[in-house]
Design a protein around this motif. Structure first.
Motif, PDB file in Angstrom:
ATOM      1  N   ARG A 101       0.435  -0.905   0.255  1.00 33.62           N
ATOM      2  CA  ARG A 101      -0.026   0.176   0.690  1.00 33.62           C
ATOM      3  C   ARG A 101       1.123   1.216   0.020  1.00 33.62           C
ATOM      4  NH1 ARG A 101      -5.566  -0.187   1.295  1.00 33.62           N
ATOM      5  NH2 ARG A 101      -5.820  -2.248   1.881  1.00 33.62           N
ATOM      6  N   TYR A 129       6.597 -12.711  -6.311  1.00 30.26           N
ATOM      7  CA  TYR A 129       5.784 -12.795  -6.101  1.00 30.26           C
ATOM      8  C   TYR A 129       6.326 -13.817  -5.141  1.00 30.26           C
ATOM      9  CZ  TYR A 129       1.073 -14.233  -7.141  1.00 30.26           C
ATOM     10  OH  TYR A 129      -0.213 -14.410  -6.742  1.00 30.26           O
ATOM     11  N   HIS A 154       1.865 -15.826  -3.149  1.00 27.23           N
ATOM     12  CA  HIS A 154       1.233 -15.679  -3.149  1.00 27.23           C
ATOM     13  C   HIS A 154       0.375 -16.013  -2.116  1.00 27.23           C
ATOM     14  CE1 HIS A 154      -2.361 -17.443  -4.653  1.00 27.23           C
ATOM     15  NE2 HIS A 154      -2.773 -18.058  -3.812  1.00 27.23           N
ATOM     16  N   GLN A 155      -0.777 -15.137  -1.485  1.00 28.28           N
ATOM     17  CA  GLN A 155      -1.651 -15.133  -0.640  1.00 28.28           C
ATOM     18  C   GLN A 155      -3.049 -15.641  -0.791  1.00 28.28           C
ATOM     19  OE1 GLN A 155      -1.314 -11.293   0.285  1.00 28.28           O
ATOM     20  NE2 GLN A 155       0.744 -11.300   1.381  1.00 28.28           N
ATOM     21  N   LYS A 156      -3.580 -16.212  -0.626  1.00 26.16           N
ATOM     22  CA  LYS A 156      -4.943 -17.186  -0.453  1.00 26.16           C
ATOM     23  C   LYS A 156      -5.828 -15.695  -0.498  1.00 26.16           C
ATOM     24  CE  LYS A 156      -4.299 -22.113   0.361  1.00 26.16           C
ATOM     25  NZ  LYS A 156      -4.236 -23.094   1.019  1.00 26.16           N
ATOM     26  N   PRO A 157      -7.488 -15.425  -0.928  1.00 27.17           N
ATOM     27  CA  PRO A 157      -8.003 -14.912  -0.545  1.00 27.17           C
ATOM     28  C   PRO A 157      -8.670 -15.222   0.244  1.00 27.17           C
ATOM     29  CG  PRO A 157      -8.199 -15.721  -3.146  1.00 27.17           C
ATOM     30  CD  PRO A 157      -6.960 -16.304  -2.075  1.00 27.17           C
ATOM     31  N   GLU A 158      -9.731 -13.907   0.828  1.00 26.39           N
ATOM     32  CA  GLU A 158     -10.969 -14.361   1.942  1.00 26.39           C
ATOM     33  C   GLU A 158     -12.049 -14.936   1.334  1.00 26.39           C
ATOM     34  OE1 GLU A 158     -11.281 -11.563   4.501  1.00 26.39           O
ATOM     35  OE2 GLU A 158      -9.132 -11.215   4.725  1.00 26.39           O
ATOM     36  N   LYS A 159     -13.110 -16.302   1.733  1.00 23.65           N
ATOM     37  CA  LYS A 159     -13.751 -16.397   1.106  1.00 23.65           C
ATOM     38  C   LYS A 159     -14.669 -15.857   1.330  1.00 23.65           C
ATOM     39  CE  LYS A 159     -13.064 -21.365  -0.505  1.00 23.65           C
ATOM     40  NZ  LYS A 159     -14.575 -22.522  -0.630  1.00 23.65           N
ATOM     41  N   ILE A 160     -15.611 -15.342   0.480  1.00 24.11           N
ATOM     42  CA  ILE A 160     -16.662 -14.777   0.653  1.00 24.11           C
ATOM     43  C   ILE A 160     -18.489 -15.405   0.636  1.00 24.11           C
ATOM     44  CG2 ILE A 160     -18.040 -12.176   0.009  1.00 24.11           C
ATOM     45  CD1 ILE A 160     -15.357 -11.376  -1.882  1.00 24.11           C
TER      46      ILE A 160
END
Length: 175
Positions: free
Chosen positions: A4, A61, A63-69
């Motif tokens: 960020r 790079y 890798h980060q797992k995205p949060e499940k929606i």
């Protein structure tokens, strides 16, 4: 792929690189086309593609797992987005300007015919015609950094005057 803290600098660099390529690329390709014919511009494009492809090897790079929606409420999110845009007139103005630019941006496809039939230009002239919109975008970006548009009405006035100017120019070129 950036943090960020680095996002603003990364975005600025990406924009400068893209607009710089958009400004210089067609001009250089037009000059190469005029001087050497069709082979050299394609060779230069192949070299740039190879260089860009090789540069991908140096990107780090993780890798980060995205949060499940669960059960995303798409319609409510779209409604919230529309409400947000309607409450921010400057955002609405910029989005409208972008939509008009996309609508009238197809005129670039007619530049080769316009360059040859109307302006009687060669390939280098066509290259500079192709570079002109991006050059204008870079120039206006630099201008707006120093003097930002304070009022939404000015942005709409600029958009409408551009729209009328493009229509007038298009009709004038038909005669």
């Amino acid at each position: 792929m950036v943090s960020r803290d680095e996002l603003k600098r990364s975005s600025a660099f990406t924009t400068i690189a893209f607009k710089g390529g958009t400004v210089l690329g067609p001009g250089i390709a037009g000059v190469l086309l005029a001087v050497q014919g069709y082979v050299l511009p394609y060779r230069v494009a192949q070299f740039c593609l190879l260089l860009g492809s090789l540069s991908l090897l140096f990107i780090k790079y993780s890798h980060q797992k995205p949060e499940k929606i669960k059960n995303p409420a798409i319609l409510s999110e779209m409604l919230m987005g529309a409400i947000y845009v309607s409450k921010h007139p400057l955002l609405l103005s910029v989005m409208s300007l972008d939509m008009f630019a996309v609508l009238f941006g197809g005129v670039v496809a007619m530049l080769p015919i316009y360059a040859v039939e109307v302006l009687h230009m060669g390939p280098e002239g066509l290259g500079w015609l192709r570079a002109a919109p991006a050059f204008g975008a870079v120039f206006m970006s630099l201008y707006l950094i120093r003097k930002p548009i304070a009022k939404t009405r000015r942005l709409f006035a600029a958009m409408v005057s551009f729209w009328f100017w493009s229509l007038h120019s298009g009709f004038r070129s038909l005669h």
